[in-house]
Design a protein around this motif. Sequence first.
Motif, PDB file in Angstrom:
ATOM      1  N   MET A   1      36.213  30.258  -2.837  1.00 41.46           N
ATOM      2  CA  MET A   1      34.751  30.375  -2.750  1.00 41.46           C
ATOM      3  C   MET A   1      34.272  28.861  -2.801  1.00 41.46           C
ATOM      4  N   ALA A   2      33.128  28.768  -2.102  1.00 41.68           N
ATOM      5  CA  ALA A   2      32.450  27.308  -2.003  1.00 41.68           C
ATOM      6  C   ALA A   2      31.605  27.360  -2.876  1.00 41.68           C
ATOM      7  N   VAL A   3      31.346  25.809  -3.624  1.00 42.10           N
ATOM      8  CA  VAL A   3      30.522  25.689  -4.608  1.00 42.10           C
ATOM      9  C   VAL A   3      29.363  24.552  -4.215  1.00 42.10           C
ATOM     10  N   LEU A   4      28.189  24.657  -4.281  1.00 42.76           N
ATOM     11  CA  LEU A   4      27.262  23.579  -4.053  1.00 42.76           C
ATOM     12  C   LEU A   4      27.136  22.513  -5.104  1.00 42.76           C
ATOM     13  N   GLU A   5      27.530  21.275  -4.904  1.00 44.42           N
ATOM     14  CA  GLU A   5      27.474  20.341  -5.941  1.00 44.42           C
ATOM     15  C   GLU A   5      26.577  19.261  -5.538  1.00 44.42           C
ATOM     16  N   ARG A   6      26.206  18.633  -6.566  1.00 44.92           N
ATOM     17  CA  ARG A   6      25.305  17.366  -6.185  1.00 44.92           C
ATOM     18  C   ARG A   6      26.106  16.430  -5.847  1.00 44.92           C
ATOM     19  N   LEU A   7      25.780  15.449  -4.897  1.00 48.26           N
ATOM     20  CA  LEU A   7      26.430  14.400  -4.314  1.00 48.26           C
ATOM     21  C   LEU A   7      26.976  13.500  -5.255  1.00 48.26           C
ATOM     22  N   ARG A   8      28.271  13.104  -5.418  1.00 46.99           N
ATOM     23  CA  ARG A   8      28.840  12.259  -6.325  1.00 46.99           C
ATOM     24  C   ARG A   8      29.692  11.017  -5.550  1.00 46.99           C
ATOM     25  N   SER A   9      30.232  10.068  -5.906  1.00 47.58           N
ATOM     26  CA  SER A   9      30.847   9.073  -5.520  1.00 47.58           C
ATOM     27  C   SER A   9      32.220   9.598  -4.954  1.00 47.58           C
ATOM     28  N   ASP A  10      32.914  10.567  -5.875  1.00 49.66           N
ATOM     29  CA  ASP A  10      34.209  10.976  -5.354  1.00 49.66           C
ATOM     30  C   ASP A  10      34.154  11.830  -4.262  1.00 49.66           C
ATOM     31  N   HIS A  11      33.147  12.232  -3.987  1.00 47.41           N
ATOM     32  CA  HIS A  11      32.978  13.268  -2.594  1.00 47.41           C
ATOM     33  C   HIS A  11      32.886  12.267  -1.484  1.00 47.41           C
ATOM     34  N   ALA A  12      33.053  10.951  -1.273  1.00 47.75           N
ATOM     35  CA  ALA A  12      33.053  10.354  -0.261  1.00 47.75           C
ATOM     36  C   ALA A  12      34.144  10.275   0.852  1.00 47.75           C
ATOM     37  N   PRO A  13      35.285  10.503   0.288  1.00 50.08           N
ATOM     38  CA  PRO A  13      36.553  10.893   1.544  1.00 50.08           C
ATOM     39  C   PRO A  13      36.283  12.099   2.079  1.00 50.08           C
ATOM     40  N   ALA A  14      35.932  13.087   1.456  1.00 51.97           N
ATOM     41  CA  ALA A  14      36.032  14.666   2.126  1.00 51.97           C
ATOM     42  C   ALA A  14      34.709  14.326   2.975  1.00 51.97           C
ATOM     43  N   LEU A  15      33.586  14.106   2.413  1.00 53.48           N
ATOM     44  CA  LEU A  15      32.344  13.926   3.228  1.00 53.48           C
ATOM     45  C   LEU A  15      32.560  13.179   4.521  1.00 53.48           C
ATOM     46  N   LEU A  16      33.372  11.977   4.467  1.00 52.39           N
ATOM     47  CA  LEU A  16      33.538  11.184   5.606  1.00 52.39           C
ATOM     48  C   LEU A  16      34.497  11.933   6.749  1.00 52.39           C
ATOM     49  N   VAL A  17      35.458  12.872   6.367  1.00 49.55           N
ATOM     50  CA  VAL A  17      36.134  13.646   6.948  1.00 49.55           C
ATOM     51  C   VAL A  17      35.164  14.727   7.646  1.00 49.55           C
ATOM     52  N   PHE A  18      34.460  15.215   6.785  1.00 49.91           N
ATOM     53  CA  PHE A  18      33.614  16.227   7.346  1.00 49.91           C
ATOM     54  C   PHE A  18      32.599  16.008   8.495  1.00 49.91           C
ATOM     55  N   GLU A  19      32.033  14.829   8.318  1.00 47.88           N
ATOM     56  CA  GLU A  19      31.131  14.021   9.273  1.00 47.88           C
ATOM     57  C   GLU A  19      31.951  13.613  10.550  1.00 47.88           C
ATOM     58  N   ARG A  20      33.150  13.171  10.547  1.00 48.87           N
ATOM     59  CA  ARG A  20      33.757  12.958  11.621  1.00 48.87           C
ATOM     60  C   ARG A  20      34.531  14.030  12.273  1.00 48.87           C
ATOM     61  N   GLU A  21      35.017  14.991  11.758  1.00 47.72           N
ATOM     62  CA  GLU A  21      35.484  16.372  12.293  1.00 47.72           C
ATOM     63  C   GLU A  21      34.318  17.046  13.014  1.00 47.72           C
ATOM     64  N   ASN A  22      33.097  17.110  12.653  1.00 48.72           N
ATOM     65  CA  ASN A  22      32.109  17.781  13.095  1.00 48.72           C
ATOM     66  C   ASN A  22      30.876  16.907  13.803  1.00 48.72           C
ATOM     67  N   ARG A  23      31.487  15.863  14.284  1.00 50.15           N
ATOM     68  CA  ARG A  23      30.445  14.792  14.937  1.00 50.15           C
ATOM     69  C   ARG A  23      30.065  15.421  16.241  1.00 50.15           C
ATOM     70  N   GLY A  24      30.756  15.837  16.965  1.00 49.37           N
ATOM     71  CA  GLY A  24      30.526  16.442  18.335  1.00 49.37           C
ATOM     72  C   GLY A  24      29.746  17.387  18.141  1.00 49.37           C
ATOM     73  N   TYR A  25      30.145  18.529  17.305  1.00 53.24           N
ATOM     74  CA  TYR A  25      29.372  19.748  17.161  1.00 53.24           C
ATOM     75  C   TYR A  25      27.856  19.414  16.696  1.00 53.24           C
ATOM     76  N   PHE A  26      27.773  18.699  15.664  1.00 51.09           N
ATOM     77  CA  PHE A  26      26.285  18.287  15.325  1.00 51.09           C
ATOM     78  C   PHE A  26      25.430  17.768  16.304  1.00 51.09           C
ATOM     79  N   ALA A  27      26.144  16.643  17.040  1.00 48.17           N
ATOM     80  CA  ALA A  27      25.540  16.230  18.024  1.00 48.17           C
ATOM     81  C   ALA A  27      24.834  17.014  19.324  1.00 48.17           C
ATOM     82  N   ALA A  28      25.554  18.133  19.256  1.00 47.85           N
ATOM     83  CA  ALA A  28      24.979  19.188  20.349  1.00 47.85           C
ATOM     84  C   ALA A  28      23.375  19.748  19.920  1.00 47.85           C
ATOM     85  N   SER A  29      23.298  19.742  18.408  1.00 47.40           N
ATOM     86  CA  SER A  29      22.009  20.221  18.252  1.00 47.40           C
ATOM     87  C   SER A  29      21.226  19.248  17.293  1.00 47.40           C
TER      88      SER A  29
END
Length: 168
Positions: A1-29
Amino acid sequence: MAVLERLRSDHAPALLVFERENRGYFAASVPDRGDAYFTDFEERHRALLDEQETGTIHFHVLVGEGGEILGRFNLVDVADGAAELGYRVAEKATGRGVATAGVREVCRLAREEYGLSRLTAVTTLGNDGSRAVLGRVGFGAVGSVTLDGEAGTSYELDLADDLGRTAA
Protein backbone atom coordinates in the motif's frame (compact mmCIF):
# COMPACT_ATOMS: atom_id res chain seq x y z
CA MET A 1 0.00 0.00 0.00
CA ALA A 2 1.33 3.44 -0.92
CA VAL A 3 1.46 6.30 1.58
CA LEU A 4 1.59 10.04 0.88
CA GLU A 5 4.43 11.60 2.88
CA ARG A 6 5.65 15.15 3.23
CA LEU A 7 8.94 15.47 1.35
CA ARG A 8 12.01 14.90 3.54
CA SER A 9 15.75 14.79 2.96
CA ASP A 10 15.85 10.98 3.11
CA HIS A 11 13.48 10.78 0.12
CA ALA A 12 16.19 12.21 -2.16
CA PRO A 13 17.71 8.95 -3.49
CA ALA A 14 14.34 7.35 -4.32
CA LEU A 15 13.02 10.62 -5.75
CA LEU A 16 15.99 10.93 -8.08
CA VAL A 17 15.40 7.34 -9.29
CA PHE A 18 11.71 8.20 -9.86
CA GLU A 19 12.57 11.29 -11.90
CA ARG A 20 15.23 9.50 -13.98
CA GLU A 21 13.14 6.41 -14.69
CA ASN A 22 10.13 8.48 -15.76
CA ARG A 23 11.86 11.38 -17.53
CA GLY A 24 10.82 10.36 -21.03
CA TYR A 25 7.30 9.50 -19.92
CA PHE A 26 6.85 12.87 -18.22
CA ALA A 27 8.35 14.79 -21.14
CA ALA A 28 5.56 13.48 -23.37
CA SER A 29 2.99 15.54 -21.43
CA VAL A 30 4.83 18.22 -19.44
CA PRO A 31 7.97 20.27 -20.11
CA ASP A 32 11.21 18.36 -19.45
CA ARG A 33 13.10 19.43 -16.34
CA GLY A 34 16.38 19.61 -18.29
CA ASP A 35 19.78 18.06 -17.58
CA ALA A 36 20.66 20.61 -14.89
CA TYR A 37 17.80 19.30 -12.74
CA PHE A 38 19.55 15.93 -12.50
CA THR A 39 23.09 17.30 -12.25
CA ASP A 40 22.16 19.65 -9.38
CA PHE A 41 19.54 17.37 -7.81
CA GLU A 42 20.93 17.16 -4.26
CA GLU A 43 21.47 20.90 -3.96
CA ARG A 44 18.03 21.64 -5.39
CA HIS A 45 16.41 19.08 -3.06
CA ARG A 46 17.96 20.76 -0.01
CA ALA A 47 16.85 24.20 -1.24
CA LEU A 48 13.28 22.99 -1.71
CA LEU A 49 13.21 21.53 1.78
CA ASP A 50 14.43 24.88 3.16
CA GLU A 51 11.71 26.68 1.20
CA GLN A 52 9.12 24.18 2.42
CA GLU A 53 9.95 25.22 5.97
CA THR A 54 8.78 28.77 5.14
CA GLY A 55 5.31 27.48 4.21
CA THR A 56 5.32 28.83 0.64
CA ILE A 57 5.44 25.29 -0.81
CA HIS A 58 4.32 21.88 0.40
CA PHE A 59 5.86 18.89 -1.38
CA HIS A 60 4.68 15.32 -0.99
CA VAL A 61 5.75 11.97 -2.37
CA LEU A 62 3.70 8.82 -2.70
CA VAL A 63 5.88 6.06 -1.28
CA GLY A 64 5.19 2.47 -2.24
CA GLU A 65 6.19 -0.71 -0.52
CA GLY A 66 9.96 -0.96 -0.35
CA GLY A 67 10.37 2.83 -0.34
CA GLU A 68 10.03 3.48 -4.07
CA ILE A 69 8.45 6.78 -5.11
CA LEU A 70 5.29 6.32 -7.18
CA GLY A 71 4.32 9.97 -7.46
CA ARG A 72 4.83 13.59 -6.47
CA PHE A 73 2.02 15.88 -5.31
CA ASN A 74 3.04 19.49 -4.78
CA LEU A 75 1.40 22.68 -3.60
CA VAL A 76 3.34 25.74 -4.77
CA ASP A 77 2.91 29.51 -4.64
CA VAL A 78 1.09 29.26 -1.32
CA ALA A 79 -0.37 32.67 -0.43
CA ASP A 80 -3.62 34.17 0.79
CA GLY A 81 -5.23 30.78 1.48
CA ALA A 82 -4.54 29.45 -2.02
CA ALA A 83 -1.94 27.33 -3.82
CA GLU A 84 -1.30 25.74 -7.19
CA LEU A 85 -1.41 21.95 -7.35
CA GLY A 86 1.06 20.02 -9.48
CA TYR A 87 1.55 16.28 -9.62
CA ARG A 88 3.17 13.48 -11.59
CA VAL A 89 2.85 9.73 -11.26
CA ALA A 90 5.25 7.01 -12.39
CA GLU A 91 4.34 5.42 -15.71
CA LYS A 92 4.12 1.97 -14.11
CA ALA A 93 1.58 3.28 -11.56
CA THR A 94 -0.84 4.84 -14.06
CA GLY A 95 -4.34 3.51 -14.60
CA ARG A 96 -4.70 2.26 -11.02
CA GLY A 97 -6.24 5.31 -9.34
CA VAL A 98 -2.91 6.38 -7.84
CA ALA A 99 -3.10 9.95 -9.18
CA THR A 100 -6.71 10.43 -8.09
CA ALA A 101 -6.02 9.09 -4.59
CA GLY A 102 -2.89 11.23 -4.24
CA VAL A 103 -4.65 14.39 -5.41
CA ARG A 104 -7.56 13.71 -3.04
CA GLU A 105 -5.18 13.27 -0.13
CA VAL A 106 -3.16 16.41 -0.90
CA CYS A 107 -6.44 18.35 -1.17
CA ARG A 108 -7.40 17.08 2.29
CA LEU A 109 -4.00 18.11 3.65
CA ALA A 110 -4.31 21.51 1.97
CA ARG A 111 -7.54 22.16 3.81
CA GLU A 112 -6.93 20.43 7.14
CA GLU A 113 -3.19 20.82 7.70
CA TYR A 114 -2.22 23.91 5.73
CA GLY A 115 -5.42 25.93 6.17
CA LEU A 116 -5.91 26.56 2.45
CA SER A 117 -9.30 27.37 0.97
CA ARG A 118 -8.64 27.26 -2.78
CA LEU A 119 -6.43 25.30 -5.15
CA THR A 120 -5.67 25.92 -8.81
CA ALA A 121 -4.14 23.61 -11.40
CA VAL A 122 -3.30 23.77 -15.10
CA THR A 123 -2.82 21.12 -17.75
CA THR A 124 -2.50 20.90 -21.49
CA LEU A 125 -5.49 19.86 -23.57
CA GLY A 126 -3.60 16.75 -24.65
CA ASN A 127 -3.08 15.51 -21.09
CA ASP A 128 -6.32 13.52 -20.87
CA GLY A 129 -5.24 11.65 -17.74
CA SER A 130 -4.56 14.79 -15.76
CA ARG A 131 -7.77 16.42 -16.94
CA ALA A 132 -9.74 13.33 -15.85
CA VAL A 133 -8.10 13.26 -12.41
CA LEU A 134 -8.86 16.93 -11.80
CA GLY A 135 -12.47 16.41 -12.83
CA ARG A 136 -12.91 13.35 -10.60
CA VAL A 137 -11.61 15.25 -7.60
CA GLY A 138 -13.94 18.19 -8.19
CA PHE A 139 -11.78 20.80 -9.92
CA GLY A 140 -13.73 22.90 -12.40
CA ALA A 141 -12.35 24.41 -15.60
CA VAL A 142 -12.13 28.20 -15.28
CA GLY A 143 -10.22 29.32 -18.34
CA SER A 144 -7.80 28.73 -21.16
CA VAL A 145 -4.03 28.99 -20.80
CA THR A 146 -0.94 28.40 -22.88
CA LEU A 147 1.71 26.11 -21.38
CA ASP A 148 5.04 26.16 -23.19
CA GLY A 149 3.27 26.94 -26.44
CA GLU A 150 0.53 24.34 -25.99
CA ALA A 151 -3.14 25.06 -25.40
CA GLY A 152 -4.32 24.19 -21.92
CA THR A 153 -6.97 24.67 -19.29
CA SER A 154 -6.86 26.33 -15.89
CA TYR A 155 -8.79 24.64 -13.08
CA GLU A 156 -9.93 25.67 -9.63
CA LEU A 157 -11.20 23.88 -6.53
CA ASP A 158 -12.89 25.63 -3.61
CA LEU A 159 -11.78 23.53 -0.64
CA ALA A 160 -14.67 24.83 1.48
CA ASP A 161 -17.27 23.45 -0.99
CA ASP A 162 -18.12 19.98 0.22
CA LEU A 163 -14.61 18.68 -0.31
CA GLY A 164 -15.33 15.97 2.21
CA ARG A 165 -17.80 14.32 -0.15
CA THR A 166 -15.97 15.08 -3.39
CA ALA A 167 -12.40 14.30 -2.47
CA ALA A 168 -12.41 12.16 0.64
